[in-house]
Enzyme design. Sequence first.
Site, PDB file in Angstrom:
ATOM      1  N   VAL A 150     -18.204 -12.969 -24.667  1.00  0.00           N
ATOM      2  CA  VAL A 150     -18.044 -13.968 -23.905  1.00  0.00           C
ATOM      3  C   VAL A 150     -19.124 -13.834 -22.717  1.00  0.00           C
ATOM      4  O   VAL A 150     -19.518 -14.800 -22.102  1.00  0.00           O
ATOM      5  CB  VAL A 150     -16.598 -14.124 -23.482  1.00  0.00           C
ATOM      6  CG1 VAL A 150     -16.375 -15.550 -22.844  1.00  0.00           C
ATOM      7  CG2 VAL A 150     -16.107 -14.146 -24.861  1.00  0.00           C
ATOM      8  N   ASP A 151     -18.853 -12.805 -21.966  1.00  0.00           N
ATOM      9  CA  ASP A 151     -19.371 -12.608 -20.568  1.00  0.00           C
ATOM     10  C   ASP A 151     -20.863 -13.073 -20.413  1.00  0.00           C
ATOM     11  O   ASP A 151     -21.328 -14.069 -19.687  1.00  0.00           O
ATOM     12  CB  ASP A 151     -19.102 -11.343 -19.873  1.00  0.00           C
ATOM     13  CG  ASP A 151     -17.673 -10.927 -19.874  1.00  0.00           C
ATOM     14  OD1 ASP A 151     -16.940 -12.006 -20.037  1.00  0.00           O
ATOM     15  OD2 ASP A 151     -17.370  -9.870 -19.664  1.00  0.00           O
TER      16      ASP A 151
ATOM     17  N   HIS B 196       7.471  -7.862  -4.089  1.00  0.00           N
ATOM     18  CA  HIS B 196       6.260  -8.060  -4.655  1.00  0.00           C
ATOM     19  C   HIS B 196       6.281  -9.370  -5.428  1.00  0.00           C
ATOM     20  O   HIS B 196       6.941  -9.416  -6.649  1.00  0.00           O
ATOM     21  CB  HIS B 196       5.701  -6.890  -5.559  1.00  0.00           C
ATOM     22  CG  HIS B 196       5.327  -5.737  -4.794  1.00  0.00           C
ATOM     23  ND1 HIS B 196       4.169  -5.704  -4.347  1.00  0.00           N
ATOM     24  CD2 HIS B 196       6.168  -4.621  -4.214  1.00  0.00           C
ATOM     25  CE1 HIS B 196       3.925  -4.720  -3.437  1.00  0.00           C
ATOM     26  NE2 HIS B 196       5.341  -4.049  -3.608  1.00  0.00           N
TER      27      HIS B 196
ATOM     28  N   LYS C  34     -11.414 -12.343 -16.113  1.00  0.00           N
ATOM     29  CA  LYS C  34     -11.760 -12.758 -17.478  1.00  0.00           C
ATOM     30  C   LYS C  34     -11.248 -14.081 -17.780  1.00  0.00           C
ATOM     31  O   LYS C  34     -11.747 -14.696 -18.723  1.00  0.00           O
ATOM     32  CB  LYS C  34     -11.010 -11.457 -18.298  1.00  0.00           C
ATOM     33  CG  LYS C  34     -11.561 -11.563 -19.640  1.00  0.00           C
ATOM     34  CD  LYS C  34     -12.897 -10.975 -19.963  1.00  0.00           C
ATOM     35  CE  LYS C  34     -13.392 -10.866 -21.218  1.00  0.00           C
ATOM     36  NZ  LYS C  34     -14.682 -10.517 -21.654  1.00  0.00           N
TER      37      LYS C  34
ATOM     38  N   GLY D 224       0.953  -1.236  -0.051  1.00  0.00           N
ATOM     39  CA  GLY D 224      -0.019  -0.015  -0.145  1.00  0.00           C
ATOM     40  C   GLY D 224       0.729   1.285   0.091  1.00  0.00           C
ATOM     41  O   GLY D 224       2.014   1.225   0.365  1.00  0.00           O
TER      42      GLY D 224
ATOM     43  N   GLU E  79       4.027 -10.944  -6.966  1.00  0.00           N
ATOM     44  CA  GLU E  79       2.888 -11.148  -7.792  1.00  0.00           C
ATOM     45  C   GLU E  79       3.375 -10.373  -9.135  1.00  0.00           C
ATOM     46  O   GLU E  79       2.317 -10.760 -10.245  1.00  0.00           O
ATOM     47  CB  GLU E  79       1.597 -10.400  -7.155  1.00  0.00           C
ATOM     48  CG  GLU E  79       1.551  -8.899  -7.042  1.00  0.00           C
ATOM     49  CD  GLU E  79       2.323  -8.292  -5.932  1.00  0.00           C
ATOM     50  OE1 GLU E  79       2.986  -9.341  -5.065  1.00  0.00           O
ATOM     51  OE2 GLU E  79       2.114  -7.394  -5.343  1.00  0.00           O
TER      52      GLU E  79
ATOM     53  N   CYS F 259       5.308  -6.163   1.628  1.00  0.00           N
ATOM     54  CA  CYS F 259       5.642  -4.873   1.648  1.00  0.00           C
ATOM     55  C   CYS F 259       4.882  -3.984   2.895  1.00  0.00           C
ATOM     56  O   CYS F 259       5.072  -4.482   4.133  1.00  0.00           O
ATOM     57  CB  CYS F 259       5.343  -4.248   0.162  1.00  0.00           C
ATOM     58  SG  CYS F 259       6.171  -2.571   0.310  1.00  0.00           S
ATOM     59  N   TYR F 260       3.850  -3.496   2.588  1.00  0.00           N
ATOM     60  CA  TYR F 260       3.329  -2.374   3.613  1.00  0.00           C
ATOM     61  C   TYR F 260       2.562  -3.568   4.743  1.00  0.00           C
ATOM     62  O   TYR F 260       2.642  -3.443   5.825  1.00  0.00           O
ATOM     63  CB  TYR F 260       2.088  -1.545   3.029  1.00  0.00           C
ATOM     64  CG  TYR F 260       1.276  -0.775   4.215  1.00  0.00           C
ATOM     65  CD1 TYR F 260       1.824   0.351   4.349  1.00  0.00           C
ATOM     66  CD2 TYR F 260       0.360  -1.206   4.810  1.00  0.00           C
ATOM     67  CE1 TYR F 260       1.202   1.173   5.291  1.00  0.00           C
ATOM     68  CE2 TYR F 260      -0.613  -0.313   5.474  1.00  0.00           C
ATOM     69  CZ  TYR F 260      -0.016   1.027   5.956  1.00  0.00           C
ATOM     70  OH  TYR F 260      -0.658   1.634   6.868  1.00  0.00           O
TER      71      TYR F 260
END
Length: 516
Positions: free
Chosen positions: A228-229, A171, A372, A56, A173, A83-84
């Site tokens: 698609v959705d 990080h 998605k 954050g 991710e 991190c934060y």
Amino acid sequence: MIEHEVVLILDYGSQYTQLIARRVRECRVYCEVLGPEVSSSDLAAKKPRAIILSGGPDSVDREGAPQLPDGLLDLDVPVLGICYGLQLLARELGGRVEGEPTGREYGHADLVIEPDSRLFAGLSERESVWMSHGDHVAEAPPGTEVLARATDGVIAGVRWKDRPVHGIQFHPEVSHTARGLQVLENFLYEIAGCRGDWTAGRFIEGEIERIRQQVGDGHVLCGISGGVDSAVAALLLHAAIGDQLHCLFVDNGLLRKNEGQRVMEAFRSHFKVPVTSVDASEVFLKELAGTTEPEAKRKTIGRVFIEVFESESKNLSDEPLRYLAQGTLYPDVIESSPVRGPSAVIKSHHNVGGLPERMNMELVEPLRWLFKDEVRRVGAELGLMEDFVQRHPFPGPGLAVRCLGELVPERLDKLREADDIFISELRKEGLYRSVAQAFAVLLPVRSVGVMGDYRTYEEVVSLRSVDSDDFMTASWSRLPHSFLARVASRIVNEVPGINRVTYDITSKPPGTIEWE
Ligand code: XMP
């Protein structure tokens, strides 16, 4: 309700929180993102396998900075602070966090990793990571073991010896952290004991049950857009409630060539889901006549859509339609949640708002927990053809945002022909799936050309093709010159009224994907 393991992610406002959630899902573990103000009892009620604290922008010591939920560490659930998140844990447990006057800047860092930790199992002694060079843990709390440091000595990974708590300064991710996914897998599987059995099949089973519980014997209205959705939402609903589902496809006259027939054909013959189709193109084009300003076009389309949808849905069923299905996806849910503060930009222009309130219907949102790529996997599992699943996104206002200037049938037809040539050539060359989105745009400009012995003065088409993971940023596709040459020459030769073709080489940002 089918129980599945869940990991909770507390969002401290990092631009990467959604990415953490996507990565956890990639590890086939279901996860939800919550605001940091959630209470520990609410957290406990969800029976999480683990809790991840995001990064954050704040400093843990700043007055008013978001904190750990009271009693979080008494839950005895494995925690990973990023991190934060790490800094909050460190301060809470007696360590010291130091600020960097230069603020939070991200960049590459090299880590020196201690051997034999579970968190970093499988990593080398040195790893390159993406790390914030702002606040950091200057003094590790008592009872911890430092598992990694950056080469400048900054603590990059710690483990609490007597609780299942870990923290990392970098990080895992983001893709710049080469072995980040391995770190997350180690945390989820080895430390938190997750099974990793969240699959499309399990999602479908659980969601079918949830839909049945929500709607009971009520009847549901579902708008089909051709994307698609809405197709996946309709298939899920149909699997759950069969003929309590009523699908409506509104042709607004702003679709691609043959799109209407293609969609109806797919639903009727392939999916065996009945859909009522309404050709409202005349109404839309009449209301849009003379409008050239993009925002005004969007507003008119939204308004007419609601009017048509509302009046046509009255003829769909003798039963009252109490529920409205909507293909909201998880990123929209996260983006609209207030905890993200100013960093959250709500894409309100992507939805036709106001419909459920106006029609006094309750929303059913079968995709609201999916990203998605997960929608695509669920679609494939439900039998959506490959061709349908892998389609490029198509905006709700359709060709209105790609036909700049007046929306008159002749101009829309020209655009449809040019677009169809571009897309079918992409498919023929096997390029369609390697680009994220491609289309033609008709410009409100005329230019001079020569055709045979004649001087021409006709309109211009621009081709747009982008590569993108999330459509928030995009780069223009480096399509082969010979391919572009062929498409351009086919368009000019085959589409009367177009005598010039350009290729858009603007990335996003600063450009957007659509031209409007
Ligand atoms: P932009 O043009 O904002 O587009 O870079 C990002 C993605 O969103 C799609 N888009 C829309 N989709 N209604 C939609 O359903 C809209 O009004 C709309 N505007 C843009 C665009 O096609 C791209 O995939």
